[in-house]
Design an enzyme around this catalytic site. Structure first.
Site, PDB file in Angstrom:
ATOM      1  N   HIS A   1      -2.962  -6.700  -3.354  1.00 25.22           N
ATOM      2  CA  HIS A   1      -3.008  -7.984  -4.075  1.00 25.22           C
ATOM      3  C   HIS A   1      -4.128  -7.879  -5.118  1.00 25.22           C
ATOM      4  O   HIS A   1      -4.152  -6.940  -5.913  1.00 25.22           O
ATOM      5  CB  HIS A   1      -3.214  -9.084  -3.014  1.00 25.22           C
ATOM      6  CG  HIS A   1      -3.027 -10.492  -3.480  1.00 25.22           C
ATOM      7  ND1 HIS A   1      -2.515 -10.841  -4.700  1.00 25.22           N
ATOM      8  CD2 HIS A   1      -3.315 -11.682  -2.847  1.00 25.22           C
ATOM      9  CE1 HIS A   1      -2.466 -12.161  -4.807  1.00 25.22           C
ATOM     10  NE2 HIS A   1      -2.961 -12.696  -3.691  1.00 25.22           N
TER      11      HIS A   1
ATOM     12  N   ASP B   1      -2.888  -6.455 -12.923  1.00 28.76           N
ATOM     13  CA  ASP B   1      -4.132  -5.742 -12.628  1.00 28.76           C
ATOM     14  C   ASP B   1      -4.342  -4.496 -13.480  1.00 28.76           C
ATOM     15  O   ASP B   1      -5.470  -4.024 -13.612  1.00 28.76           O
ATOM     16  CB  ASP B   1      -4.156  -5.349 -11.141  1.00 28.76           C
ATOM     17  CG  ASP B   1      -4.296  -6.571 -10.258  1.00 28.76           C
ATOM     18  OD1 ASP B   1      -5.116  -7.431 -10.600  1.00 28.76           O
ATOM     19  OD2 ASP B   1      -3.584  -6.675  -9.243  1.00 28.76           O
TER      20      ASP B   1
ATOM     21  N   HIS C   1       5.637  -4.851  -8.451  1.00 28.75           N
ATOM     22  CA  HIS C   1       5.416  -6.253  -8.083  1.00 28.75           C
ATOM     23  C   HIS C   1       6.562  -6.716  -7.201  1.00 28.75           C
ATOM     24  O   HIS C   1       7.705  -6.321  -7.415  1.00 28.75           O
ATOM     25  CB  HIS C   1       5.337  -7.144  -9.335  1.00 28.75           C
ATOM     26  CG  HIS C   1       4.659  -8.436  -9.064  1.00 28.75           C
ATOM     27  ND1 HIS C   1       5.329  -9.518  -8.531  1.00 28.75           N
ATOM     28  CD2 HIS C   1       3.370  -8.804  -9.214  1.00 28.75           C
ATOM     29  CE1 HIS C   1       4.465 -10.503  -8.378  1.00 28.75           C
ATOM     30  NE2 HIS C   1       3.265 -10.106  -8.775  1.00 28.75           N
TER      31      HIS C   1
HETATM   32  N1  CMC Z   1       3.594   3.215  -7.516  1.00 34.81           N
HETATM   33  C1  CMC Z   1       4.618   3.991  -7.149  1.00 34.81           C
HETATM   34  N2  CMC Z   1       5.731   3.553  -6.532  1.00 34.81           N
HETATM   35  C2  CMC Z   1       5.804   2.244  -6.288  1.00 34.81           C
HETATM   36  C3  CMC Z   1       4.766   1.349  -6.656  1.00 34.81           C
HETATM   37  C4  CMC Z   1       3.629   1.885  -7.286  1.00 34.81           C
HETATM   38  N3  CMC Z   1       2.620   1.113  -7.641  1.00 34.81           N
HETATM   39  N4  CMC Z   1       5.113   0.103  -6.270  1.00 34.81           N
HETATM   40  C5  CMC Z   1       6.304   0.199  -5.688  1.00 34.81           C
HETATM   41  N5  CMC Z   1       6.720   1.490  -5.690  1.00 34.81           N
HETATM   42  C6  CMC Z   1       7.977   1.996  -5.126  1.00 34.81           C
HETATM   43  C7  CMC Z   1       7.834   2.211  -3.620  1.00 34.81           C
HETATM   44  O1  CMC Z   1       7.358   3.514  -3.316  1.00 34.81           O
HETATM   45  C8  CMC Z   1       9.259   1.984  -3.147  1.00 34.81           C
HETATM   46  O2  CMC Z   1       9.993   3.136  -3.450  1.00 34.81           O
HETATM   47  P1  CMC Z   1      11.216   3.594  -2.499  1.00 34.81           P
HETATM   48  O3  CMC Z   1      12.230   2.485  -2.592  1.00 34.81           O
HETATM   49  O4  CMC Z   1      11.668   4.871  -3.099  1.00 34.81           O
HETATM   50  O5  CMC Z   1      10.636   3.741  -1.114  1.00 34.81           O
HETATM   51  C9  CMC Z   1       9.751   0.871  -4.064  1.00 34.81           C
HETATM   52  O6  CMC Z   1       8.972   0.987  -5.258  1.00 34.81           O
HETATM   53  C10 CMC Z   1       9.559  -0.514  -3.493  1.00 34.81           C
HETATM   54  O7  CMC Z   1       8.169  -0.654  -3.140  1.00 34.81           O
HETATM   55  P2  CMC Z   1       7.596  -1.682  -2.074  1.00 34.81           P
HETATM   56  O8  CMC Z   1       6.180  -1.341  -1.796  1.00 34.81           O
HETATM   57  O9  CMC Z   1       8.520  -1.797  -0.908  1.00 34.81           O
HETATM   58  O10 CMC Z   1       7.744  -3.034  -2.871  1.00 34.81           O
HETATM   59  P3  CMC Z   1       6.933  -4.333  -2.621  1.00 34.81           P
HETATM   60  O11 CMC Z   1       7.717  -5.427  -3.157  1.00 34.81           O
HETATM   61  O12 CMC Z   1       6.496  -4.463  -1.203  1.00 34.81           O
HETATM   62  O13 CMC Z   1       5.652  -3.970  -3.484  1.00 34.81           O
HETATM   63  C11 CMC Z   1       3.511  -4.131  -4.290  1.00 34.81           C
HETATM   64  C12 CMC Z   1       4.900  -4.781  -4.237  1.00 34.81           C
HETATM   65  C13 CMC Z   1       2.701  -4.896  -5.314  1.00 34.81           C
HETATM   66  C14 CMC Z   1       2.847  -4.246  -2.922  1.00 34.81           C
HETATM   67  C15 CMC Z   1       3.637  -2.627  -4.689  1.00 34.81           C
HETATM   68  O14 CMC Z   1       4.291  -2.505  -5.925  1.00 34.81           O
HETATM   69  C16 CMC Z   1       2.281  -1.950  -4.736  1.00 34.81           C
HETATM   70  O15 CMC Z   1       1.754  -1.564  -3.683  1.00 34.81           O
HETATM   71  N6  CMC Z   1       1.684  -1.772  -5.957  1.00 34.81           N
HETATM   72  C17 CMC Z   1       0.374  -1.189  -6.086  1.00 34.81           C
HETATM   73  C18 CMC Z   1      -0.720  -2.209  -5.791  1.00 34.81           C
HETATM   74  C19 CMC Z   1      -0.849  -3.256  -6.871  1.00 34.81           C
HETATM   75  O16 CMC Z   1      -0.904  -2.954  -8.053  1.00 34.81           O
HETATM   76  N7  CMC Z   1      -0.930  -4.525  -6.436  1.00 34.81           N
HETATM   77  C20 CMC Z   1      -1.103  -5.667  -7.355  1.00 34.81           C
HETATM   78  C21 CMC Z   1       0.087  -6.559  -7.351  1.00 34.81           C
HETATM   79  S1  CMC Z   1       0.171  -7.700  -8.707  1.00 34.81           S
HETATM   80  C22 CMC Z   1      -1.202  -8.691  -8.672  1.00 34.81           C
HETATM   81  C23 CMC Z   1      -1.401  -9.462  -7.440  1.00 34.81           C
HETATM   82  O17 CMC Z   1      -0.487 -10.026  -6.873  1.00 34.81           O
HETATM   83  O18 CMC Z   1      -2.535  -9.512  -6.995  1.00 34.81           O
END
Ligand code: CMC
Length: 381
Positions: A225, A318, A264
């Site tokens: 987050h 971010d 996201h």
């Molecule tokens: N880098 C590489 N691959 C990614 C990323 C990333 N940052 N984010 C998602 N993916 C891939 C993930 O590996 C998965 O691939 P596969 O389907 O092949 O297994 C797919 O995309 C879906 O990912 P997920 O983690 O299940 O999706 P989610 O909806 O739970 O994720 C998230 C959302 C924000 C937790 C994730 O994108 C993440 O961990 N990003 C990095 C941390 C980040 O930048 N967080 C800030 C979010 S925005 C500001 C806020 O809310 O505070």
């Protein structure tokens, strides 16, 4: 016995709408964000953080006299009491600023005489206090750990300018102050994100605004987050060289290591805040001699676009805020506290909305353990 309603598991609540709200609208497919119906781009160009807070708390823009009196109300609450200053001075300098912020926001309740008044007006006044004092808490701790005197807030300055004044002990240039102001606008609200949900769950028990905002700060700090902005900066620094970007990104993707600042839960298009922050980051990086950092960031984005853009993984808020804050001279571990400074607006907006039409938030889980397990006395295990 009434019949149990049909239930389904929605892990992460991806597909659950928890209620109605008038605060912010997100179209994750088109990359649109509106606060009370006004496009974020429009607000970033024309508004101020104070006006946006009014908008989120009242569901409409203020008249100029309303804005003036709202700003005066906020400014009256800028100063920290001697008790809170002593609390901050007593915190070990090595502490993480987000732990400090969570602790001190919670501590503000201890000296609030209306702490147990749960009326809407009282909860709103508590929100004003936390929002107004958060910049002073962050700046005071940062100065203490640097061995500097705490700088008192200046009631003639807006929140963004005052924050930089208290942090650095000098009135900032107009461009830097406006840059912080715009970042505060862009981070002010974002639907039912994790920290806002935490605040709502807390206020829905008829607890209080301090408890709600404390829950929210604790939730924001996680790297999935708000804590991501600091991790973005650490990542940029660890890559260092432009030639190392390609192997870094490719290795991370191969090993399924997340690239911080990308992806996201809701946006499957470019986060509209990132679009704005990218332009900002470029300009400020150029002005402050941090162009290398900006170029490194765009190289990461290019490779990510090529490799995973089709999966809907784009920069989020971010990613470019990290370069912006760094170029403005903020310590890396203050990035997430600045996010909190702004998100106080949204946390309080949704908590007040919940307060006005409350229902205890109490989901269920699917029990997967055993039943009828025998209790074995401790000396027989
Ligand atoms: N880098 C590489 N691959 C990614 C990323 C990333 N940052 N984010 C998602 N993916 C891939 C993930 O590996 C998965 O691939 P596969 O389907 O092949 O297994 C797919 O995309 C879906 O990912 P997920 O983690 O299940 O999706 P989610 O909806 O739970 O994720 C998230 C959302 C924000 C937790 C994730 O994108 C993440 O961990 N990003 C990095 C941390 C980040 O930048 N967080 C800030 C979010 S925005 C500001 C806020 O809310 O505070």
């Amino acid at each position: 016995m009434p019949e149990a309603p049909a239930m389904h598991i929605d892990k992460g609540l991806d597909n659950t709408i928890i209620g109605e709200s008038r605060k912010s609208f997100i179209d994750g497919q088109a990359g649109v964000l509106e606060y009370v119906g006004i496009d974020i781009d429009e607000l970033a160009r024309n508004s101020t953080f104070e006006e946006v807070v009014f908008l989120l708390w009242n569901d409409r823009l203020p008249t100029s006299s309303e804005l003036e009196s709202f700003e005066a109300e906020l400014r009256l609450e800028y100063p920290l009491s001697q008790g809170v200053i002593e609390m901050i001075k007593g915190i070990p300098h090595e502490a993480s600023p987000m732990h400090v912020l969570r602790t001190v926001v919670s501590g503000l309740a201890l000296e609030d005489e209306e702490c147990n008044d749960q009326s809407f007006e009282s909860e709103r006044r508590k929100a004003v206090r936390v929002l107004s004092k958060t910049p002073a808490i962050i700046a005071a701790f940062d100065r203490c750990r640097r061995g500097l005197e705490i700088v008192d807030p200046d009631p003639n300055l807006n929140i963004a300018t005052n924050f930089l004044w208290m942090l650095n002990g000098e009135v900032p240039g107009e461009a830097s102050a406006r840059a912080i102001d715009v970042c505060l606008i862009l981070h002010a609200d974002h639907g039912i994100n994790a920290s806002t949900f935490a605040a709502m769950v807390t206020i829905a028990t008829q607890s209080d605004m301090y408890s709600a905002l404390t829950s929210a700060v604790g939730t924001l700090r996680g790297p999935l987050h708000g804590g991501a902005n600091e991790r973005v900066m650490n990542m940029l620094q660890s890559i260092g060289d432009l030639d190392d970007v390609e192997p870094f990104v490719m290795d991370s993707l191969k090993n399924k290591t997340k690239i911080m600042g990308f992806g996201h839960r809701v946006y499957k298009a470019l986060d509209p805040r990132a679009k704005y922050l990218k332009t900002f980051a470029e300009r400020i990086a150029e002005e402050t001699g941090n162009t290398d950092l900006y170029v490194l960031s765009t190289r990461i984005q290019d490779i990510m676009d090529r490799e995973v853009g089709a999966k809907g993984i784009y920069p989020n808020v971010d990613f470019y805020s990290a370069t912006t804050y760094f170029s403005l001279g903020l310590a890396i571990d203050l990035f997430t506290p600045v996010f909190a400074m702004s998100r106080n607006a949204g946390w309080a907006a949704h908590s007040l909305e919940q307060h006005q039409d409350n229902r205890l938030i109490r989901p269920r889980c699917q029990y997967t353990g055993d039943h009828a397990v025998e209790y074995v006395p401790i000396n027989e295990r």
